[in-house]
Structures are given as C-alpha cells and as structure tokens.
Design an enzyme around this catalytic site. Sequence first.
Site, PDB file in Angstrom:
ATOM      1  N   SER A 209       6.174  -3.700  42.707  1.00  0.00           N
ATOM      2  CA  SER A 209       6.492  -2.903  41.524  1.00  0.00           C
ATOM      3  C   SER A 209       5.286  -2.080  41.100  1.00  0.00           C
ATOM      4  CB  SER A 209       6.962  -3.806  40.386  1.00  0.00           C
ATOM      5  OG  SER A 209       5.889  -4.585  39.922  1.00  0.00           O
ATOM      6  N   ARG A 213       5.991   1.808  41.774  1.00  0.00           N
ATOM      7  CA  ARG A 213       6.240   2.517  40.520  1.00  0.00           C
ATOM      8  C   ARG A 213       5.368   3.767  40.446  1.00  0.00           C
ATOM      9  NH1 ARG A 213       4.819  -1.029  37.188  1.00  0.00           N
ATOM     10  NH2 ARG A 213       6.874  -1.855  36.705  1.00  0.00           N
ATOM     11  N   ASN A 217       6.884   7.594  40.793  1.00  0.00           N
ATOM     12  CA  ASN A 217       6.736   8.549  39.693  1.00  0.00           C
ATOM     13  C   ASN A 217       6.002   9.798  40.134  1.00  0.00           C
ATOM     14  OD1 ASN A 217       7.607   7.807  36.797  1.00  0.00           O
ATOM     15  ND2 ASN A 217       7.017   5.871  37.738  1.00  0.00           N
TER      16      ASN A 217
END
Lengths: 281, 156
Positions: A209, A213, A217
């Site tokens: 994660s 992440r 993004n």
Amino acid sequence: MAGDGQTSQEYIQHHLTNLTFGRLEDGTMGFAHSSAEAAQMGFWSINVDSMAWSLILGVIFIWIFKKVADSATSGVPGPLQNGVEMVVDFIDDTTRSVFSYTNDLVAPLALTIFVWVFFMNLMDLIPVDWIPQAAHAIGISHMKVVPSTDPNITMAMAFSVFALILYYSIKCKGVGGFLGELAFHPFGKLGAPVNLILEGVTLIAKPLSLGLRLFGNMYAGEMIFILIAIMFSGGAVLFAFGGVLQLGWALFHVLIITLQAFIFAVLTVVYLTQAHDVEEH
Amino acid sequence: MNLNLTLIGQTLTFLVFVWICKSSIWPPIMAAMRQRQETIADGLAASERAEQDLASAKAEVAQQLTQAKGEAAEIIEQARARAAQMVEEAKSDARAEGERVKESANAEIAQDANRVKEDLRAQVSTLAIAGAERVLGERIDAAKHADLLDRLAAEL
C-alpha cells in the site's frame, strides 16, 4: 506537442517509457529503444533516468539540509535555515504525536522520506515535454523525469521501510512474540491458521500500500498531464482549453504531491509504531 | 511496469540518504532549535524578572520619596521654629540694649544735671555776695562770712 510524426498513442507510450540500460536481444549492453525491449531485459537492467533523477533530487535534499545543519545557529536563523527548520519541526511534531518510543532513527527517516518524495513528486509540475525534448536534442531517446512514477523507486522505499518494520518487530517483541502476534490474533490459539492468513495479509499489505499508493497517484497525475499536453496540438480551441486544464490540474497537483509525500512519511511512522507496540495479554 | 535493478539501486541510495540524515543532519538542526527555545524561554523569564525588579524599584522610589518629603517638611518646620526663636532673641536683645542705652543716657543726664547743680551751687555764693553788696552797698569780706555762705550754698 505530439509532433515529429508521432501518433498520440506513440507520444504517450514514449512518455511512459524509462531510459532502460541492460543486455539487448543481440547480447550487447545498451539502452532499450522501446518499452517492449526494456521489458525483455528482465530484472538485470536499470532505469537510468529514474535512478539519476532520484539521486540528483536526493543529493539536493542532503545538500540543502546539510548546509543548514553545518551552519545551524541557535541565534537568529537566516531564511534558508528558517525554511529547513519549519520542515524539521513539522516532521518532529508529527513523529512525536504518533511515535512515543525512544528511537533516533524514526524522525530522520520520516524527514528523508517526506522531503525526498516531495522533491521527486515536484518534478511532475515541470511541463511534461521540457526535459524529454531537451534530452532528445542531445541524443537521449527516453527520459521519464518523475522518479515516483517508477514503481521501482516507490517500491524500493516501501520495501526498505518494510525491512525496518520486520527488524523492529523482532527486536521489540522477539521472534516468538512477533510470530505469536501473527498467529494468535485476532481469534486466539484455536484460530491460528485463519489468524496467520489475516495477519499475514495485513503485514504484506503495508509495503504494497505504501509503494503502490505513491506510484499510482503520481502515475495517474503524470498521465493526465500527458493527456493535457496532447490537447495542445489539437487546434486553437483545444489549446486554450488545455491551457486552462493544465493550470487547474497543476494547482490541484501541488496539493497531491505534498499530501502523498506526507502520507508516505506518516504511514512509515505509524507502521514503525505498530512494530514497537508490545501488546500485553 | 517492470521491476529491475533500479529497485536495488534506489534501496541503497535510500539507506545512504537516511543514514546521512540521521547521523549529520537531524541532530545539529534539532540541537540548534532546542537551544534557541531555551534561549527564548530564558529571555522571557529574564524580562519578567526585570519587570518585577522595575516594579519593586518603583515602589522603593515612591517610599523613599515620601520619606524624603517627610524629612524635608520636618527640616522646614525646625528652621521656621529656629527663625522664630532667633527673631525673639533678637527682639529681646534689642530691648535689653535699648534699656541699657536708655539707662546710660539717663545716668549721663543725671550726672550732667548734678554737675550743673554743683556749678550753680559753686556760683551761688558769688551771686549772693554780689547781690548782698548791692543791697548793702558795701563790700562784704568773703572770708568773714564764709561760714554763712557755705551754709547758704548747702541749703540750695
């Protein structure tokens, strides 16, 4: 700017391909000419652009902060020291509010992650064609300037943090304590297999994660900048519309890049706090 | 998205940067910040102390001023009393002096008067003889009647 006879698809593809150095199909060492060629190189190749930009930005971070650290005065600080101290104080406050154990590593780790990731994300705000076009002019075929859009970079940091999580978990709880935490939670000793699966997934999810992440993004943000850049070659109306979108997205992205850097740093501190937490039974 | 050596390169770079940050960036900056916090805290405490000192100094000044005023008033009072006393003394001195001058003048006057009387008394006999010669028309032998004349002079 999808000129030079490129289709939009080729333009996007070109922008998303790293400058990869490795063993080519014919057995010689060299740069890959396409993403397919880069993929064929397998693990034993290196994304020179990501590595170089990451290194340059890291060195800029170290250089600025070291300069301040060497001349740090407890008297009236100069503007540079003021800015650096603001960041350091911010990270220190954040770390203190989450992490209550004694560990000299956590706060500097969070600082390094926050500033370095912020610098890497910041490259996203440079118009997407400037550096690749300049590189092209001096004969470099591919140039991806935002290191955090390369999963290698983000996952490398995430795995490093994961290694620290494992290290401190075992150091604080002992091997038995750590394995016990994995096996006997949340359903007690009888549910050990289920516990192991649940806790194992939770543990593995931490680095994934963290790294994915940031990568997701930044990759998406970069992609939108590229799509907007394609609009610039679509006539006057699209050009003007693209300009408005570019401005809007860039302003919004200022928020995203800061937030993503902050999230990475704070989650690192949170995970290390969990690693230090010795639960009492 | 293909993972390759970049992963390892970035990991090494990351560890080196974290180590540099931990060993030579974080401690001096934190030390400087802590020290400045202390300096500022000390400064604030010092200024508070100075304020208190100033207040107590002001109070002391006020007290001393009051005391000085009291003393000044006392001194003025004493001086006034002394002045009044001196005036009184001067007055009484002057009165005594006047008295004395008057007395000596009186004495002198009396003395003068006596002297004049004596002179007159001395001349009385001569006048009396002259008057008597006129009356008797002959010479009076002063020696013969000296006794009578002396008695006459004594009666005057």
